[in-house]
Design an enzyme around this catalytic site. Structure first.
Site, PDB file in Angstrom:
ATOM      1  N   ASN A  78      -9.361  91.117  -0.949  1.00 32.39           N
ATOM      2  CA  ASN A  78     -10.814  91.054  -1.601  1.00 32.39           C
ATOM      3  C   ASN A  78     -11.203  89.526  -1.631  1.00 32.39           C
ATOM      4  OD1 ASN A  78     -13.024  90.987  -2.862  1.00 32.39           O
ATOM      5  ND2 ASN A  78     -12.200  92.804  -4.313  1.00 32.39           N
TER       6      ASN A  78
ATOM      7  N   HIS B   2     -18.529  95.327   1.768  1.00 35.67           N
ATOM      8  CA  HIS B   2     -17.582  94.321   1.156  1.00 35.67           C
ATOM      9  C   HIS B   2     -16.234  94.773   1.097  1.00 35.67           C
ATOM     10  CE1 HIS B   2     -15.646  92.256  -2.050  1.00 35.67           C
ATOM     11  NE2 HIS B   2     -15.624  93.185  -2.904  1.00 35.67           N
TER      12      HIS B   2
ATOM     13  N   CYS C  53     -18.607  89.987  -6.495  1.00 36.02           N
ATOM     14  CA  CYS C  53     -18.449  90.603  -5.065  1.00 36.02           C
ATOM     15  C   CYS C  53     -19.784  91.063  -4.389  1.00 36.02           C
ATOM     16  CB  CYS C  53     -17.397  91.932  -5.303  1.00 36.02           C
ATOM     17  SG  CYS C  53     -15.963  91.316  -5.874  1.00 36.02           S
TER      18      CYS C  53
HETATM   19  N1  ACO Z   1       2.476  97.430  -7.595  1.00 39.79           N
HETATM   20  C1  ACO Z   1       2.960  98.410  -8.136  1.00 39.79           C
HETATM   21  N2  ACO Z   1       2.545  99.300  -8.983  1.00 39.79           N
HETATM   22  C2  ACO Z   1       1.328  99.229  -9.623  1.00 39.79           C
HETATM   23  C3  ACO Z   1       0.576  97.916  -9.100  1.00 39.79           C
HETATM   24  C4  ACO Z   1       1.234  96.956  -8.248  1.00 39.79           C
HETATM   25  N3  ACO Z   1       0.534  95.965  -7.624  1.00 39.79           N
HETATM   26  N4  ACO Z   1      -0.239  98.021  -9.783  1.00 39.79           N
HETATM   27  C5  ACO Z   1      -0.560  98.874 -10.526  1.00 39.79           C
HETATM   28  N5  ACO Z   1       0.414  99.541 -10.427  1.00 39.79           N
HETATM   29  C6  ACO Z   1       0.968 100.900 -11.218  1.00 39.79           C
HETATM   30  C7  ACO Z   1       0.185 100.680 -12.509  1.00 39.79           C
HETATM   31  O1  ACO Z   1       1.109 100.189 -13.486  1.00 39.79           O
HETATM   32  C8  ACO Z   1       0.522 102.571 -12.676  1.00 39.79           C
HETATM   33  O2  ACO Z   1       1.683 102.836 -12.994  1.00 39.79           O
HETATM   34  P1  ACO Z   1       1.990 103.777 -14.359  1.00 39.79           P
HETATM   35  O3  ACO Z   1       1.497 105.230 -13.652  1.00 39.79           O
HETATM   36  O4  ACO Z   1       3.355 103.777 -14.421  1.00 39.79           O
HETATM   37  O5  ACO Z   1       1.008 103.538 -15.410  1.00 39.79           O
HETATM   38  C9  ACO Z   1       0.324 102.902 -11.298  1.00 39.79           C
HETATM   39  O6  ACO Z   1       0.612 101.889 -10.274  1.00 39.79           O
HETATM   40  C10 ACO Z   1      -1.034 103.549 -10.788  1.00 39.79           C
HETATM   41  O7  ACO Z   1      -2.002 102.675 -11.262  1.00 39.79           O
HETATM   42  P2  ACO Z   1      -3.639 102.838 -11.180  1.00 39.79           P
HETATM   43  O8  ACO Z   1      -4.351 101.891 -11.773  1.00 39.79           O
HETATM   44  O9  ACO Z   1      -3.835 104.419 -11.746  1.00 39.79           O
HETATM   45  O10 ACO Z   1      -3.774 103.034  -9.590  1.00 39.79           O
HETATM   46  P3  ACO Z   1      -4.888 103.280  -8.694  1.00 39.79           P
HETATM   47  O11 ACO Z   1      -4.284 104.429  -7.680  1.00 39.79           O
HETATM   48  O12 ACO Z   1      -6.074 103.268  -9.264  1.00 39.79           O
HETATM   49  O13 ACO Z   1      -4.974 101.824  -7.485  1.00 39.79           O
HETATM   50  C11 ACO Z   1      -6.405  99.922  -7.682  1.00 39.79           C
HETATM   51  C12 ACO Z   1      -5.249 100.651  -8.526  1.00 39.79           C
HETATM   52  C13 ACO Z   1      -5.842  99.680  -6.185  1.00 39.79           C
HETATM   53  C14 ACO Z   1      -6.698  98.708  -8.616  1.00 39.79           C
HETATM   54  C15 ACO Z   1      -7.647 100.908  -7.349  1.00 39.79           C
HETATM   55  O14 ACO Z   1      -7.915 101.573  -8.790  1.00 39.79           O
HETATM   56  C16 ACO Z   1      -8.776 100.209  -7.144  1.00 39.79           C
HETATM   57  O15 ACO Z   1      -8.705  99.523  -6.048  1.00 39.79           O
HETATM   58  N6  ACO Z   1      -9.900  99.992  -7.976  1.00 39.79           N
HETATM   59  C17 ACO Z   1     -10.910  99.154  -7.333  1.00 39.79           C
HETATM   60  C18 ACO Z   1     -10.910  98.006  -7.843  1.00 39.79           C
HETATM   61  C19 ACO Z   1     -11.576  97.001  -7.016  1.00 39.79           C
HETATM   62  O16 ACO Z   1     -11.337  96.931  -5.804  1.00 39.79           O
HETATM   63  N7  ACO Z   1     -11.689  95.817  -7.564  1.00 39.79           N
HETATM   64  C20 ACO Z   1     -12.230  94.754  -6.754  1.00 39.79           C
HETATM   65  C21 ACO Z   1     -13.420  94.194  -7.353  1.00 39.79           C
HETATM   66  S1  ACO Z   1     -14.704  95.390  -7.394  1.00 39.79           S
HETATM   67  C22 ACO Z   1     -15.113  95.758  -5.957  1.00 39.79           C
HETATM   68  O17 ACO Z   1     -15.089  94.793  -5.005  1.00 39.79           O
HETATM   69  C23 ACO Z   1     -15.487  97.188  -5.566  1.00 39.79           C
END
Ligand code: ACO
Length: 324
Positions: A281, A251, A114
């Site tokens: 993304n 980004h 990224c």
């Molecule tokens: N739909 C519904 N529920 C979901 C989904 C989905 N697509 N994905 C995960 N869940 C559930 C999980 O299973 C979890 O359930 P549980 O509590 O029963 O176990 C719950 O939602 C919460 O999951 P978390 O991972 O804790 O959710 P979080 O608030 O952290 O959001 C996310 C997840 C959106 C991925 C966030 O952590 C994030 O944006 N991280 C950055 C990652 C990123 O942007 N990566 C891209 C590359 S790096 C970069 O560009 C910066």
């Protein structure tokens, strides 16, 4: 006098097919509400069958050259950022070079996921500063849809396909922050975190392409901290403060990460270019896609100060301060 890399053209390309959150919710256990609340993403573009990263890159490159009024035979170098090349080798940049009809100069790929566009921009800027190139095409192009596990709701809802490009041209500047062009670039990586965001395949490990795997919360925490640091570093290096900025073009991974950086810079939200809602993304393509959108619709004007920043797998992160 110093040599500056001035952005003289930009272009982008998005595949025709738009996939909404509701459409995804028909095949994986997710919802429009969850995706929108956690990420800000509402839809993303997905490449057609047979449509490759080089195809997207070529269209973005042609648009950037046309926008800048630059002929292909003026281009000395192509630096293409991608984590989803057409093939393991040759470089996707070489395929774009051939498709453009460019038979001189050099073309290669840069891999920083990224952060790829910031890395590629930095490489290109250094070629220009060193006098090794005068006109450079910098492209970010991805087909992340090809490396997603479409049964894993924690990753497949986050990404999209697309390409963006800029044309850089060498121009003499005074060496001050009033110069047009790239004022500075700042690259970082910390390979200790290589296993928090990765693809579980590759030529020398599994001989397969593999799928994206991510510890989302860990990535989120590192992103917020690293991005705040690197934007501060870029401003300080030029003796500037957040108040000098006209635009932040970050980004596009997650609306919450973008808003966090915008808040730390005390920027009015209208000065933060946001495309994650309709692009998802797109990894290395996201910054040039967002930049191009804001240039094309007239928001970013010549002479304005633009801060670009990104964070990605590796971890890698970086920033570039550009006077447009
Ligand atoms: N739909 C519904 N529920 C979901 C989904 C989905 N697509 N994905 C995960 N869940 C559930 C999980 O299973 C979890 O359930 P549980 O509590 O029963 O176990 C719950 O939602 C919460 O999951 P978390 O991972 O804790 O959710 P979080 O608030 O952290 O959001 C996310 C997840 C959106 C991925 C966030 O952590 C994030 O944006 N991280 C950055 C990652 C990123 O942007 N990566 C891209 C590359 S790096 C970069 O560009 C910066």
């Amino acid at each position: 006098m110093v040599m500056r890399s001035v952005i003289v053209g930009c272009g982008s390309y998005l595949p025709a097919r738009i996939v909404t959150n509701d459409e995804l919710a028909r095949t994986v256990d997710t919802s429009d509400e969850w995706i929108t609340q956690r990420t800000g993403i509402r839809s993303r573009h997905i490449a057609a069958e047979g449509e490759k990263t080089s195809d997207l890159a070529l269209k973005a490159a042609q648009a950037a050259l046309a926008h800048g009024g630059v002929a292909v035979d003026e281009v000395d170098l192509i630096v293409l950022a991608t984590a989803t090349p057409d093939q393991t080798f040759p470089a996707t940049a070489a395929k774009v070079q051939a498709a453009l009809g460019m038979t001189r100069g050099a073309a290669f790929d840069v891999q920083a996921v990224c952060s790829g566009f910031i890395y590629a921009l930095s490489v290109a800027d250094n070629f220009i500063k060193a006098g090794q190139a005068r006109t450079v095409l910098v492209i970010g192009a991805e087909t992340f849809s090809r490396i997603l596990d479409w049964t894993d709701r924690t990753t497949c809802v986050l990404f999209g396909d697309g390409a963006g490009a800029v044309v850089l041209r060498a121009e003499e500047g005074q060496g001050t922050s009033e110069d047009r062009g790239i004022l500075s670039t700042h690259l970082h990586s910390d390979g200790r975190h290589h296993d928090l965001l990765y693809v579980d395949g590759g030529p020398s490990s599994t001989q397969t392409v593999g799928h994206v795997r991510m510890a989302g919360q860990e990535v989120f925490k590192h992103a917020v901290v690293n991005l705040a640091e690197v934007v501060g570093e870029a401003l300080a290096a030029n003796g500037l403060t957040p108040g000098d900025l006209d635009w932040l073009v970050p980004h596009q991974a997650n609306r919450r990460i973008i808003e966090s950086t915008g808040r730390k810079l005390k920027l009015d939200p209208s000065r933060v270019v946001m495309t994650v809602d309709h692009h998802g993304n797109t990894s290395a393509a996201s910054i040039p896609l967002a930049l191009c959108e804001a240039v094309t619709d007239g928001r970013i004007q010549r002479g304005e100060l633009v801060l670009l920043e990104a964070m990605g797998g590796g971890f890698t992160w970086g920033a570039a301060l550009v006077r447009f």
